[in-house]
Design a protein around this motif. Structure first.
Motif, PDB file in Angstrom:
ATOM      1  N   LYS A 135      27.921  20.442 102.975  1.00 39.15           N
ATOM      2  CA  LYS A 135      28.852  19.950 101.953  1.00 39.15           C
ATOM      3  C   LYS A 135      28.188  19.912 100.579  1.00 39.15           C
ATOM      4  O   LYS A 135      28.823  20.210  99.568  1.00 39.15           O
ATOM      5  N   GLN A 136      26.928  19.541 100.549  1.00 36.65           N
ATOM      6  CA  GLN A 136      26.206  19.558  99.270  1.00 36.65           C
ATOM      7  C   GLN A 136      26.189  20.969  98.702  1.00 36.65           C
ATOM      8  O   GLN A 136      26.385  21.188  97.509  1.00 36.65           O
ATOM      9  N   LYS A 137      25.951  21.927  99.595  1.00 34.54           N
ATOM     10  CA  LYS A 137      25.883  23.314  99.164  1.00 34.54           C
ATOM     11  C   LYS A 137      27.243  23.774  98.618  1.00 34.54           C
ATOM     12  O   LYS A 137      27.330  24.413  97.558  1.00 34.54           O
ATOM     13  N   ALA A 138      28.301  23.410  99.334  1.00 35.98           N
ATOM     14  CA  ALA A 138      29.639  23.817  98.899  1.00 35.98           C
ATOM     15  C   ALA A 138      29.973  23.215  97.536  1.00 35.98           C
ATOM     16  O   ALA A 138      30.533  23.888  96.666  1.00 35.98           O
ATOM     17  N   LEU A 139      29.609  21.959  97.343  1.00 36.84           N
ATOM     18  CA  LEU A 139      29.870  21.312  96.051  1.00 36.84           C
ATOM     19  C   LEU A 139      29.074  21.996  94.940  1.00 36.84           C
ATOM     20  O   LEU A 139      29.602  22.282  93.857  1.00 36.84           O
ATOM     21  N   GLY A 140      27.812  22.272  95.224  1.00 35.76           N
ATOM     22  CA  GLY A 140      26.969  22.956  94.239  1.00 35.76           C
ATOM     23  C   GLY A 140      27.564  24.307  93.861  1.00 35.76           C
ATOM     24  O   GLY A 140      27.685  24.640  92.678  1.00 35.76           O
ATOM     25  N   GLU A 141      27.971  25.075  94.856  1.00 33.58           N
ATOM     26  CA  GLU A 141      28.543  26.405  94.593  1.00 33.58           C
ATOM     27  C   GLU A 141      29.835  26.300  93.793  1.00 33.58           C
ATOM     28  O   GLU A 141      30.099  27.104  92.902  1.00 33.58           O
ATOM     29  N   CYS A 142      30.633  25.290  94.121  1.00 29.75           N
ATOM     30  CA  CYS A 142      31.900  25.086  93.411  1.00 29.75           C
ATOM     31  C   CYS A 142      31.631  24.821  91.930  1.00 29.75           C
ATOM     32  O   CYS A 142      32.246  25.435  91.052  1.00 29.75           O
TER      33      CYS A 142
ATOM     34  N   ARG B  67      22.733  34.481  93.752  1.00 30.34           N
ATOM     35  CA  ARG B  67      22.729  33.710  94.993  1.00 30.34           C
ATOM     36  C   ARG B  67      22.211  32.292  94.740  1.00 30.34           C
ATOM     37  O   ARG B  67      21.510  32.042  93.771  1.00 30.34           O
ATOM     38  N   LEU B  68      22.521  31.411  95.696  1.00 32.75           N
ATOM     39  CA  LEU B  68      21.927  30.074  95.743  1.00 32.75           C
ATOM     40  C   LEU B  68      21.249  29.931  97.092  1.00 32.75           C
ATOM     41  O   LEU B  68      21.897  30.106  98.125  1.00 32.75           O
ATOM     42  N   ASP B  69      19.967  29.647  97.088  1.00 33.87           N
ATOM     43  CA  ASP B  69      19.227  29.479  98.346  1.00 33.87           C
ATOM     44  C   ASP B  69      18.352  28.232  98.288  1.00 33.87           C
ATOM     45  O   ASP B  69      18.436  27.454  97.351  1.00 33.87           O
ATOM     46  N   VAL B  70      17.533  28.094  99.323  1.00 33.98           N
ATOM     47  CA  VAL B  70      16.677  26.920  99.441  1.00 33.98           C
ATOM     48  C   VAL B  70      15.217  27.322  99.279  1.00 33.98           C
ATOM     49  O   VAL B  70      14.802  28.357  99.796  1.00 33.98           O
ATOM     50  N   SER B  71      14.457  26.542  98.527  1.00 33.57           N
ATOM     51  CA  SER B  71      13.004  26.748  98.472  1.00 33.57           C
ATOM     52  C   SER B  71      12.330  25.395  98.279  1.00 33.57           C
ATOM     53  O   SER B  71      12.988  24.415  97.915  1.00 33.57           O
ATOM     54  N   ALA B  72      11.036  25.343  98.534  1.00 29.75           N
ATOM     55  CA  ALA B  72      10.301  24.078  98.427  1.00 29.75           C
ATOM     56  C   ALA B  72      10.363  23.542  97.002  1.00 29.75           C
ATOM     57  O   ALA B  72      10.526  22.348  96.782  1.00 29.75           O
TER      58      ALA B  72
ATOM     59  N   ARG C  10      18.924  34.631  91.003  1.00 31.49           N
ATOM     60  CA  ARG C  10      18.798  33.886  92.249  1.00 31.49           C
ATOM     61  C   ARG C  10      18.188  32.516  92.000  1.00 31.49           C
ATOM     62  O   ARG C  10      17.015  32.412  91.672  1.00 31.49           O
ATOM     63  N   ILE C  11      19.026  31.499  92.145  1.00 31.50           N
ATOM     64  CA  ILE C  11      18.519  30.153  91.941  1.00 31.50           C
ATOM     65  C   ILE C  11      18.322  29.474  93.289  1.00 31.50           C
ATOM     66  O   ILE C  11      18.913  29.870  94.300  1.00 31.50           O
ATOM     67  N   THR C  12      17.477  28.464  93.297  1.00 33.68           N
ATOM     68  CA  THR C  12      17.209  27.743  94.540  1.00 33.68           C
ATOM     69  C   THR C  12      17.285  26.246  94.295  1.00 33.68           C
ATOM     70  O   THR C  12      17.225  25.771  93.160  1.00 33.68           O
ATOM     71  N   THR C  13      17.419  25.526  95.382  1.00 33.13           N
ATOM     72  CA  THR C  13      17.364  24.072  95.352  1.00 33.13           C
ATOM     73  C   THR C  13      16.759  23.606  96.659  1.00 33.13           C
ATOM     74  O   THR C  13      16.379  24.432  97.494  1.00 33.13           O
TER      75      THR C  13
ATOM     76  N   GLU D  41      19.367  24.698  87.116  1.00 30.34           N
ATOM     77  CA  GLU D  41      19.017  26.109  87.339  1.00 30.34           C
ATOM     78  C   GLU D  41      20.178  27.028  86.951  1.00 30.34           C
ATOM     79  O   GLU D  41      19.961  28.168  86.530  1.00 30.34           O
ATOM     80  N   THR D  42      21.408  26.533  87.097  1.00 31.88           N
ATOM     81  CA  THR D  42      22.556  27.339  86.676  1.00 31.88           C
ATOM     82  C   THR D  42      22.510  27.586  85.168  1.00 31.88           C
ATOM     83  O   THR D  42      22.888  28.661  84.691  1.00 31.88           O
ATOM     84  N   GLY D  43      22.026  26.592  84.420  1.00 33.54           N
ATOM     85  CA  GLY D  43      21.860  26.796  82.975  1.00 33.54           C
ATOM     86  C   GLY D  43      20.889  27.921  82.682  1.00 33.54           C
ATOM     87  O   GLY D  43      21.156  28.798  81.849  1.00 33.54           O
ATOM     88  N   HIS D  44      19.753  27.915  83.383  1.00 34.40           N
ATOM     89  CA  HIS D  44      18.800  29.038  83.250  1.00 34.40           C
ATOM     90  C   HIS D  44      19.473  30.355  83.645  1.00 34.40           C
ATOM     91  O   HIS D  44      19.322  31.377  82.986  1.00 34.40           O
ATOM     92  N   ALA D  45      20.216  30.310  84.750  1.00 40.41           N
ATOM     93  CA  ALA D  45      20.826  31.524  85.296  1.00 40.41           C
ATOM     94  C   ALA D  45      21.826  32.141  84.325  1.00 40.41           C
ATOM     95  O   ALA D  45      21.877  33.363  84.160  1.00 40.41           O
TER      96      ALA D  45
END
Lengths: 495, 495
Positions: free
Chosen positions: B207-214, B227-232, B244-247, B264-268
């Motif tokens: 759900k967090q991911k869906a909200l972020g993407e929205c 894309r939005l993915d996961v990284s440390a 490609r941004i990550t969280t 990160e979306t601002g950077h993107a």
């Protein structure tokens, strides 16, 4: 620095650039959003051109000549030098203008093919395919001159170094003569037994994935050096230190995806067990496409569709999906996984009829390259060949000469490696079992370590040190002998 | 081909190699299994060396000289040529031996730091950091000579072209004088109001991911080009055509990850809206780190933590997680997202106190490079500076001078860009709102199009055509003016 040492340094760099391209290629099929396709093409093309420039640099030719007289080189270094020379001959043979024309023509032809295939519209493809064929024949001519072998063989050399058409003709003609009678017997034998029961889905994708990963690990796939992902067309990509295989899932059926995963795992193990000492050198690469295909088919066809592995894997399948009843019994699953049928589509064909599809294409493409067959005559020739080999005629070109991407992509000379690979797999596995009696009982316990050790010592760890013939002779006592494959088929399908 | 045209062709190739490296870098943080780290390092290093060789090729220097006299060049081409020259000066300034020594020293130092930080063991880090600092000072000296600016400024030039220490000194001293009194007032004001209630989890990651993407889509992020993915460690990577941004997510709290995604979306968006015509050319790249950081902070701090966006987003958050009650009211969420506190860790600091952490580091690293501060004295100097700026003293080095990776990584001169970016963000957003009165009401409806159009015209679409000062002057009527940032803080935290 000696000439040889400088060559190693230069080829190491080319190898590393190739690695970058391999990961970008994987990314394109699995992760990349469609919108960035054009930009990605530019990036990948740049890496390819860079590598090509390095390889065709005149200095590399001088260094190869100089290193040829270096008496201090050991066997591996000599083999490496030979592979360097081989790749340079391929790279320098074709004029830049022809490379560019082929890239353009195949790009256009593939685009047209994507629509022509579902529409079964061979006429629409014809002018584009004609351009591709003309340019490919031109390429075959210049390569023939550079390599000193006949034109079709010169094309094949890219995929199957040392492959000779007389040998392949003999092997394929023998199989073509064997097949019709054998197929009748197999189908009769099959008809006299109960039909296997197909397990009923849905099979959740997460569970399919978990089962696939579990079996991959048993085979020896190291997830610390590789991944399993999803792509439209399954493949084995990445690099030896990071092998990335893909599959595709459907909830209705787990059997196809699972065998696909095992097939790609066979490719992956070859890449993973290539000699680490020779990483990023030509001699450290896989030997050729028939040997590569032999490794996927050895795992998928020889081992995983066999009774020992099926007896081991059936309970795992049953548990994974919570199945019960006769459909989940090892013998039923094994028979499901070794069903034989006359069919039109190569990639869906079983082990017995698959070579017919390959032989047909091999015969036609040889004639096309020789100029003995016009493209307009292909549908009729296709029907005639298939009739002779399998006794069936495709109802349309979609299920005939339009089904494969190879020709539109300018790939001629590749098809034979599929069936040479199947025969090589049979011969290697036969020898492995004879050499190490623990291999089969281990597989029956889900332990692939003895088989993988044998493959490392006899195939994987040798990289490109030996020719395909030498490799097979060292491992099995003789060059490719199609009798072993036929014996395997008889044992599996007439027992 | 003119000299300029040949330069474009050469830099295009370097840009494309850079793109390959960017995707491989993203893959390393998100997809790559650990075991292939060593091989990947070789690949990435090879691409970097290739690019460096192309850039430092003497022929490029000759072409730049020749193109300098080409009167047919337009403004963009001239700016491109200037950026080519700039990147070449940076590349040729440092001898190869020093580059190699720094790579080795920072690699070792970073490894030691990974253990020294949690152990709060500055003494263990000291000898390694000393080596890094010595080499960095050497680098500063040679860069200073090549660029004709003082040593610290020469280091900063890599991240912040045109950045001048006198200007930054003045801006930071002004903020340091402003902060203590202002912070007291903010904390008193905050204490006089009800504490915001923190929504209770767990918050499912899907759900967090869906909200972020929205929310990303509302801002303008195109998932066909990213894309939005996961990284440390969250970052914005990839290339302009494929950002490609990550969280990273935790189920206990959605607020941090969400603001990270918006940042990160601002950077993107900056990367995505860079001028397409100048793709793979130096002038087509982002202007510098303070402008880049201004784009992430404009979205995160100026817009998304503001009342208009919060009023729009609160119902979305509530619906996403099925929340109810006072914790989910827009005003409570907004106050939660603008909580101010004295704290030790830079990356966890709020908007008001963050500059204190930056000013401290800036002051110390300037002295370190000048040789006016010994590394041994850093912990004491850190405590003294923090005491003066925030009135607190770190209880240990883990929460003091060991918290950042920058110095162990040899990154000196980067820290100021964080706060310059925050101030630039305030000034740009202030101007945007004045120029287009529809921006703020649109944001209140979740419509970012007017803001993005303004940013494209005034920042993103300009690439590196103008200097940072010119860009800001063109967009806002004056160079960086910290008064705007202070006015923003007063309005947000004292209202």
């Amino acid at each position: 620095m000696s000439a040889y040492a400088e060559l190693e340094a230069r080829f190491r760099r080319m190898g590393l650039i190739g690695d970058a391209g391999a990961i970008l290629g994987w990314d394109r099929e699995t992760m990349m959003p469609e919108g960035s396709n054009a930009a990605r093409s530019e990036t990948v093309a740049t890496l390819r051109v860079l590598r090509h420039e390095m390889l065709t640099d005149a200095k590399v030719g001088d260094l190869i000549d100089e290193a040829g007289g270096d008496n201090a080189l050991d066997d591996w270094q000599r083999a490496n030098l030979a592979e360097m020379k081989r790749s340079r001959i391929h790279a320098t043979a074709i004029p830049a203008g022809l490379v560019a024309a082929l890239t353009k023509a195949t790009g256009e032809c593939e685009m047209v093919w994507r629509n022509a295939r579902p529409a079964s519209d061979f006429a629409a493809l014809l002018p584009y395919l004609k351009k591709v064929l003309d340019l490919t024949r031109e390429k075959a001519t210049v390569k023939s001159a550079a390599l000193g072998v006949p034109p079709y063989q010169a094309l094949m050399e890219e995929f199957e170094p040392g492959g000779r058409t007389e040998r392949i003709d003999a092997i394929f003609d023998d199989y073509a003569a064997f097949l019709p009678g054998f197929l009748d017997r197999v189908l009769t034998h099959q008809a006299n037994r109960a039909e296997p029961i197909r397990p009923k889905g849905p099979f959740p994708i997460e569970k399919q994935k978990a089962l696939g990963e579990c079996l991959m690990k048993l085979i020896g796939f190291d997830f610390n050096h590789g991944r399993l992902d999803v792509s439209a067309h399954p493949f084995c990509g990445g690099v030896p230190d990071d092998v990335r295989i893909t599959t595709r899932y459907t909830e209705d059926d787990f059997t196809q995806s699972l065998m696909g995963v095992l097939h790609e795992t066979g490719h992956a193990m070859y890449e993973r067990q290539l000699p680490e000492r020779w990483r990023w050198q030509p001699v450290g690469e896989a030997r050729g496409m028939s040997v590569h295909e032999s490794q996927s088919l050895l795992i998928e066809m020889q081992v995983c569709r066999g009774p020992e592995f099926m007896a081991f894997a059936a309970p795992l399948m049953r548990e994974t999906f919570g199945g019960s009843g006769p459909a989940w019994e090892a013998d039923s699953l094994r028979r499901l996984y070794s069903r034989v049928a006359r069919s039109f589509i190569r990639v869906e064909a079983d082990e017995v009829t698959y070579p017919a599809h390959v032989i047909l294409r091999y015969r036609l493409e040889k004639k096309l390259i020789a100029g003995d067959l016009a493209l307009e005559e292909v549908p009729a020739a296709w029907a005639e060949e298939l009739k002779g080999l399998l006794g069936i005629v495709p109802p349309d070109d979609r299920r005939g000469c339009l089904q494969d991407i190879h020709w539109p992509d300018g790939i001629f000379g590749y098809f034979p490696t599929y069936s040479l690979g199947a025969m090589t797999a049979a011969q290697l596995f036969d020898s492995a079992k004879r050499t190490d009696a623990s291999i089969l009982p281990s597989i029956a316990r889900g332990d692939f370590a003895p088989l993988m050790a044998w493959l490392r010592g006899n195939v994987h760890g040798l990289g490109s040190k030996l020719s395909t013939d030498e490799l097979l002779t060292r491992a099995t006592g003789r060059p490719l002998d199609p009798a072993v494959f036929k014996a395997h088929l008889k044992a599996r399908y007439l027992a």
